[in-house]
Design an enzyme around this catalytic site. Structure first.
Site, PDB file in Angstrom:
ATOM      1  N   TRP A 196     -44.799   8.095  39.457  1.00  0.00           N
ATOM      2  CA  TRP A 196     -44.319   8.512  40.784  1.00  0.00           C
ATOM      3  C   TRP A 196     -43.937   7.300  41.628  1.00  0.00           C
ATOM      4  O   TRP A 196     -42.896   7.293  42.285  1.00  0.00           O
ATOM      5  CB  TRP A 196     -45.399   9.338  41.481  1.00  0.00           C
ATOM      6  CG  TRP A 196     -45.047   9.801  42.861  1.00  0.00           C
ATOM      7  CD1 TRP A 196     -44.415  10.977  43.205  1.00  0.00           C
ATOM      8  CD2 TRP A 196     -45.304   9.129  44.101  1.00  0.00           C
ATOM      9  NE1 TRP A 196     -44.268  11.060  44.581  1.00  0.00           N
ATOM     10  CE2 TRP A 196     -44.801   9.941  45.158  1.00  0.00           C
ATOM     11  CE3 TRP A 196     -45.913   7.910  44.438  1.00  0.00           C
ATOM     12  CZ2 TRP A 196     -44.890   9.583  46.497  1.00  0.00           C
ATOM     13  CZ3 TRP A 196     -46.006   7.547  45.781  1.00  0.00           C
ATOM     14  CH2 TRP A 196     -45.493   8.382  46.792  1.00  0.00           C
TER      15      TRP A 196
ATOM     16  N   ALA B 265     -43.361  15.133  39.681  1.00  0.00           N
ATOM     17  CA  ALA B 265     -44.758  15.273  40.101  1.00  0.00           C
ATOM     18  C   ALA B 265     -44.910  15.248  41.616  1.00  0.00           C
ATOM     19  O   ALA B 265     -46.013  15.428  42.129  1.00  0.00           O
ATOM     20  CB  ALA B 265     -45.604  14.167  39.472  1.00  0.00           C
ATOM     21  N   ASP B 266     -43.807  15.035  42.333  1.00  0.00           N
ATOM     22  CA  ASP B 266     -43.864  14.960  43.791  1.00  0.00           C
ATOM     23  C   ASP B 266     -44.099  16.342  44.391  1.00  0.00           C
ATOM     24  O   ASP B 266     -43.354  17.296  44.118  1.00  0.00           O
ATOM     25  CB  ASP B 266     -42.552  14.370  44.326  1.00  0.00           C
ATOM     26  CG  ASP B 266     -42.604  14.125  45.823  1.00  0.00           C
ATOM     27  OD1 ASP B 266     -42.989  13.013  46.222  1.00  0.00           O
ATOM     28  OD2 ASP B 266     -42.276  15.054  46.587  1.00  0.00           O
ATOM     29  N   ILE B 267     -45.130  16.451  45.221  1.00  0.00           N
ATOM     30  CA  ILE B 267     -45.503  17.745  45.798  1.00  0.00           C
ATOM     31  C   ILE B 267     -44.394  18.295  46.693  1.00  0.00           C
ATOM     32  O   ILE B 267     -44.128  19.503  46.708  1.00  0.00           O
ATOM     33  CB  ILE B 267     -46.827  17.613  46.592  1.00  0.00           C
ATOM     34  CG1 ILE B 267     -47.969  17.308  45.633  1.00  0.00           C
ATOM     35  CG2 ILE B 267     -47.125  18.899  47.368  1.00  0.00           C
ATOM     36  CD1 ILE B 267     -49.280  16.966  46.316  1.00  0.00           C
TER      37      ILE B 267
ATOM     38  N   TRP C  69     -36.046  17.325  49.600  1.00  0.00           N
ATOM     39  CA  TRP C  69     -37.012  16.885  50.628  1.00  0.00           C
ATOM     40  C   TRP C  69     -36.534  17.295  52.007  1.00  0.00           C
ATOM     41  O   TRP C  69     -37.296  17.803  52.815  1.00  0.00           O
ATOM     42  CB  TRP C  69     -37.217  15.374  50.571  1.00  0.00           C
ATOM     43  CG  TRP C  69     -38.181  14.890  49.544  1.00  0.00           C
ATOM     44  CD1 TRP C  69     -39.406  15.416  49.256  1.00  0.00           C
ATOM     45  CD2 TRP C  69     -38.005  13.775  48.652  1.00  0.00           C
ATOM     46  NE1 TRP C  69     -40.007  14.697  48.248  1.00  0.00           N
ATOM     47  CE2 TRP C  69     -39.174  13.674  47.859  1.00  0.00           C
ATOM     48  CE3 TRP C  69     -36.995  12.832  48.460  1.00  0.00           C
ATOM     49  CZ2 TRP C  69     -39.367  12.698  46.897  1.00  0.00           C
ATOM     50  CZ3 TRP C  69     -37.171  11.856  47.502  1.00  0.00           C
ATOM     51  CH2 TRP C  69     -38.347  11.781  46.724  1.00  0.00           C
TER      52      TRP C  69
END
Length: 286
Positions: free
Chosen positions: A221, A240-242, A282
């Site tokens: 990450w 894997a970024d929330i 994002w």
């Protein structure tokens, strides 16, 4: 002061909006400007970038780069704000994908780099496994305790200073013991000549990954975020970024966060601009 024009679309107001999330950034939304700390050959320079154009006809006034370092400072600003990236071509790429509406909503949003690759790597490590609010608070404490200020702008503490800190020094700021070790370790690697950010710029994503993943505290990450926001590489997708998981959950109206296999399936049509897919996802939940 000088004025420059670039090819649109380029939405500097959305750039400022995203930069304003970090309390260390000196952003003036009303004046459409930001103060940028640059370290050119060890000399701290505060550049002011102000938008005077529109999204389709972008134009900027630049102050503070006059003098012997002007050429290098101006080049670095162009790199940070990605003024030469063909955003129109990237937007066209996403018109036939599931991200079409998000790209239309945030039309002309570039990937803006952290103000130095070194800052970026430290920030990525500090932000690991923290909620966004405390991550910014912790970074701000670190910078304002050990960095320095010029013209109202904060510069990150340089490697020579960080390498001399102890774990106890950073624990006082509420760093975990391991996170303190990682940040100090990065500075020591720079001081030992094992980590040269100018050299990293010339390497492939894969070679950078192989080099950085060996450092304590640096996982996939961290490397992916560094490649995107430290070096501006266009094809990274940190699954894997929330935040990205939540954005995909929202986009596809899923009941639960998507599995990695699902995310990989969704993202196949987004290459070779996965970094822009990540950014716009994002933005869709910020």
């Amino acid at each position: 002061m000088e004025t420059i024009q670039i090819k649109g679309p380029y939405n500097f107001d959305l750039v400022l909006d995203r930069l304003s999330i970090d309390p260390l950034n000196q952003v003036d939304i009303a004046n459409r400007s930001v103060k940028v700390p640059l370290l050119i050959e060890g000399e701290p320079i505060v550049a002011i970038v102000k938008a005077i154009g529109t999204t389709l006809a972008p134009e900027f006034e630049i102050e503070g780069t006059e003098g012997q370092y002007k050429e290098k400072a101006d080049k670095r600003l162009a790199e940070i704000f990605q003024w030469h990236t063909p955003l129109e071509m990237i937007s066209e790429h996403f018109k036939n994908t599931d991200l079409k509406e998000i790209f239309e909503q945030h039309h002309g949003t570039p990937i803006v780099l952290d103000f130095s690759p070194y800052n970026c790597l430290l920030k990525c490590i500090i932000h690991q496994q923290l909620n966004m609010s405390f991550a910014h608070t912790l970074t701000e404490r670190f910078v304002k305790t050990y960095g320095f200020e010029k013209e109202g702008v904060w510069f990150y503490p340089q490697p020579e200073k960080v390498a001399k800190l102890t774990v106890e020094d950073l624990r006082e700021l509420q760093f975990s013991g391991r996170k303190a070790e990682y940040v100090i370790g990065i500075a020591k690697e720079v001081m030992a000549g094992n980590l040269n950010f100018d050299e990293l710029k010339t390497k492939s994503d894969e070679d950078i990954f192989k080099q950085l993943i060996k450092l304590r505290g640096v996982g996939p990450w961290t490397v992916q975020n560094f490649l995107m926001f430290g070096l501006g590489r266009p094809n990274l997708f940190p699954m894997a970024d929330i935040g990205i998981q939540n954005a995909i959950k929202k986009l596809y109206q899923l009941e639960a966060k998507p599995a990695l296999e699902e995310m990989e399936s969704y993202s196949k049509g987004w290459e070779p601009y996965l970094s822009y897919a990540s950014l716009y996802l994002w933005r869709s939940i910020e």
